[in-house]
Design a protein around this motif. Structure first.
Motif, short mmCIF file in Angstrom:
data_model
loop_
_atom_site.label_atom_id
_atom_site.label_comp_id
_atom_site.label_asym_id
_atom_site.label_seq_id
_atom_site.Cartn_x
_atom_site.Cartn_y
_atom_site.Cartn_z
N LYS A 14 0.63 -1.08 -0.12
CA LYS A 14 0.28 -0.11 0.03
C LYS A 14 0.90 1.07 0.03
N THR A 15 1.98 1.24 0.42
CA THR A 15 3.06 2.33 0.38
C THR A 15 4.42 2.35 -0.24
N LEU A 16 4.64 1.11 -0.75
CA LEU A 16 5.81 0.72 -1.41
C LEU A 16 5.42 0.06 -2.92
N GLN A 17 5.62 1.00 -4.00
CA GLN A 17 5.20 0.41 -5.13
C GLN A 17 6.56 0.63 -5.87
N PRO A 18 6.89 -0.63 -6.46
CA PRO A 18 7.96 -0.66 -7.20
C PRO A 18 8.15 0.16 -8.37
N PHE A 19 9.00 0.84 -8.91
CA PHE A 19 9.44 1.56 -10.15
C PHE A 19 9.35 0.58 -11.26
N HIS A 20 8.81 0.73 -12.41
CA HIS A 20 9.02 -0.18 -13.51
C HIS A 20 8.90 0.78 -14.78
N SER A 21 9.93 0.40 -15.73
CA SER A 21 9.44 0.86 -17.00
C SER A 21 10.05 -0.15 -18.16
N LEU A 22 9.70 0.17 -19.32
CA LEU A 22 9.81 -0.78 -20.53
C LEU A 22 10.60 0.03 -21.57
N ASN A 23 11.69 -0.78 -22.17
CA ASN A 23 12.36 -0.02 -23.28
C ASN A 23 11.83 -0.54 -24.56
N CYS A 24 11.09 0.04 -25.14
CA CYS A 24 10.37 -0.55 -26.41
C CYS A 24 10.91 0.13 -27.55
N ASN A 25 12.14 -0.69 -28.01
CA ASN A 25 12.95 -0.02 -29.32
C ASN A 25 13.32 1.34 -29.19
N GLY A 26 14.05 1.46 -27.94
CA GLY A 26 14.39 2.66 -27.67
C GLY A 26 13.50 3.95 -27.15
N LEU A 28 11.27 4.71 -23.79
CA LEU A 28 11.08 4.44 -22.49
C LEU A 28 9.52 4.58 -22.04
N VAL A 29 9.08 3.61 -21.80
CA VAL A 29 7.73 3.57 -21.41
C VAL A 29 7.63 3.44 -19.83
N GLU A 30 7.18 4.53 -19.36
CA GLU A 30 7.23 4.35 -17.60
C GLU A 30 6.02 4.05 -17.05
N LEU A 31 5.77 2.98 -16.10
CA LEU A 31 4.66 2.37 -15.75
C LEU A 31 4.07 2.84 -14.37
N ASP A 32 4.65 4.25 -13.89
CA ASP A 32 4.20 4.78 -12.81
C ASP A 32 2.73 4.71 -12.87
N THR A 33 2.26 5.18 -14.22
CA THR A 33 0.68 5.19 -14.02
C THR A 33 0.29 3.86 -14.82
N ILE A 285 -9.13 3.04 -14.10
CA ILE A 285 -7.64 3.49 -13.66
C ILE A 285 -7.69 4.87 -13.30
N ARG A 286 -8.29 5.86 -14.19
CA ARG A 286 -8.51 7.25 -13.71
C ARG A 286 -9.03 7.42 -12.09
N GLN A 287 -10.08 6.95 -11.89
CA GLN A 287 -10.91 6.85 -11.00
C GLN A 287 -9.64 6.27 -9.55
N PHE A 288 -9.04 5.34 -9.82
CA PHE A 288 -8.12 4.62 -9.00
C PHE A 288 -6.88 5.74 -8.52
N CYS A 289 -6.31 6.33 -9.75
CA CYS A 289 -5.46 7.14 -9.41
C CYS A 289 -5.84 8.46 -8.83
N GLU A 290 -6.73 8.84 -9.04
CA GLU A 290 -7.46 9.93 -8.25
C GLU A 290 -7.77 9.91 -6.77
N LYS A 291 -8.32 8.53 -6.51
CA LYS A 291 -8.62 8.24 -5.02
C LYS A 291 -7.31 7.91 -4.31
N ASN A 292 -6.42 7.34 -4.83
CA ASN A 292 -5.24 6.70 -4.24
C ASN A 292 -3.96 7.76 -4.31
N LYS A 293 -4.01 8.52 -5.26
CA LYS A 293 -3.03 9.69 -5.34
C LYS A 293 -1.76 8.81 -5.72
N LYS A 294 -1.87 7.64 -6.32
CA LYS A 294 -0.43 6.77 -6.56
C LYS A 294 -0.06 6.97 -8.09
N CYS A 295 -0.60 7.72 -8.91
CA CYS A 295 -0.20 7.83 -10.27
C CYS A 295 -1.08 9.09 -10.95
#
Length: 295
Positions: A14-26, A28-33, A285-295
């Motif tokens: 609930k408090t520690l979310q790993p940071f992830h990203s993907l390198n798609c052919n150069g 960088l796609v960040e998965l914070d959202t 996803i939008r409602q989740f992010c708004e409510k939890n202020k995680k993304c």
């Protein structure tokens, strides 16, 4: 071997979310959202939309709708993997894909293209056409050249938990502990992929493939423990029978139930939702992010 208590010490998701990203052919796609992967089946026999998008015109129109509704990734599937589906060779997959990948790339350059295949040769074809990631439902088990192809192309690879052969793909297995089983599989397969030089790995627990309803609901409740937070998680529960059959509904009539389950897995750190109904997932996803202020 780790005991249950040793394996599943919570990391306070609930408090520690790993940071992830993907390198798609150069790129960088960040998965914070959390991202949406919209499904584009080029098949005549997929279980809920077979035959709807297997022409160039209809496929391009659907790709446009997926993107407008909120999808950042389009998952192109040339072969159905529903129970009793027609089995295609790699050549037949490639023939069915034709120039759809390059057409979509030309028309919608902002789109990320994922190719849903378990064949190395189809991956190589897709790479030359411009795909950005590999979505392999087989975990490299149905073509022993798949991990080599993933390593050679350096594309992000989606690793799914599934039974070990095409013939047994949908055979129901009751596991002693589904979460332990999936994590053992992920541990073994990710090590193999890393040895092949694959660095961007996403994990898919394989909803709808050879698991009981009870085990799939257990995976929903224990999503935070899958993969130990080391790799991003993709969840694909869209129109799956473990949701609609117990309710006596059709695949098209479970949107409300599906979004509630999407919310649960988002709370536990899921980073990609693979869906048919993109607009509805985007609202979740939008409602989740708004409510939890995680993304």
């Amino acid at each position: 071997m780790l005991s249950n208590s040793e394996t599943f010490q919570p990391s306070n998701s609930k408090t520690l979310q790993p940071f992830h990203s993907l390198n798609c052919n150069g790129r960088l796609v960040e998965l914070d959202t959390p991202k949406i992967m919209g499904i584009l089946n080029l098949t005549p026999d997929s279980f809920s939309d077979g035959g709807k998008f297997n022409s160039e015109k209809s496929a391009l129109e659907h790709a446009e709708k997926l993107l407008k509704d909120g999808s950042e990734i389009i998952d192109i599937g040339p072969q159905s993997t529903r129970p009793n589906a027609e089995f295609l060779s790699s050549k037949e997959e490639i023939d069915r894909i034709g120039n759809m990948i390059s057409l979509i790339k030309k028309e919608f350059p902002e789109a990320l293209i994922s190719l849903d295949t378990f064949y190395a040769e189809t991956v190589k074809f897709g790479f030359n056409e411009g795909i950005d990631m590999i979505n392999d439902i087989s975990g490299g088990q149905y073509d022993d050249k798949m991990f080599d192809a993933a390593g050679e192309t350096k594309l992000p690879y989606i690793l799914m938990h599934v039974n070990p052969s095409y013939e047994t793909m949908h055979d129901k297995v009751k596991f002693e502990d589904i979460t332990l089983e999936v994590n053992r599989y992920f541990s073994k397969k990710t090590n193999e992929l890393l040895e092949k030089g694959v660095r961007d790995i996403t994990l898919d627990p394989g909803f709808g493939f050879g698991k009981t309803v009870e085990d799939q609901m257990k995976m929903i409740g224990e999503t935070e423990y899958l993969g130990f937070g080391k790799f991003p998680l993709l969840i694909g529960i869209s129109r799956k029978s473990f949701i609609y059959k117990p309710l006596g509904k059709s695949p098209m009539d479970i949107n409300e139930e599906t979004q509630k389950l999407h919310w649960k897995v988002l709370e536990q750190g899921a980073k990609i939702l693979r869906v048919h109904d993109v607009a509805e997932a985007a609202v979740t996803i939008r409602q989740f992010c708004e409510k939890n202020k995680k993304c």
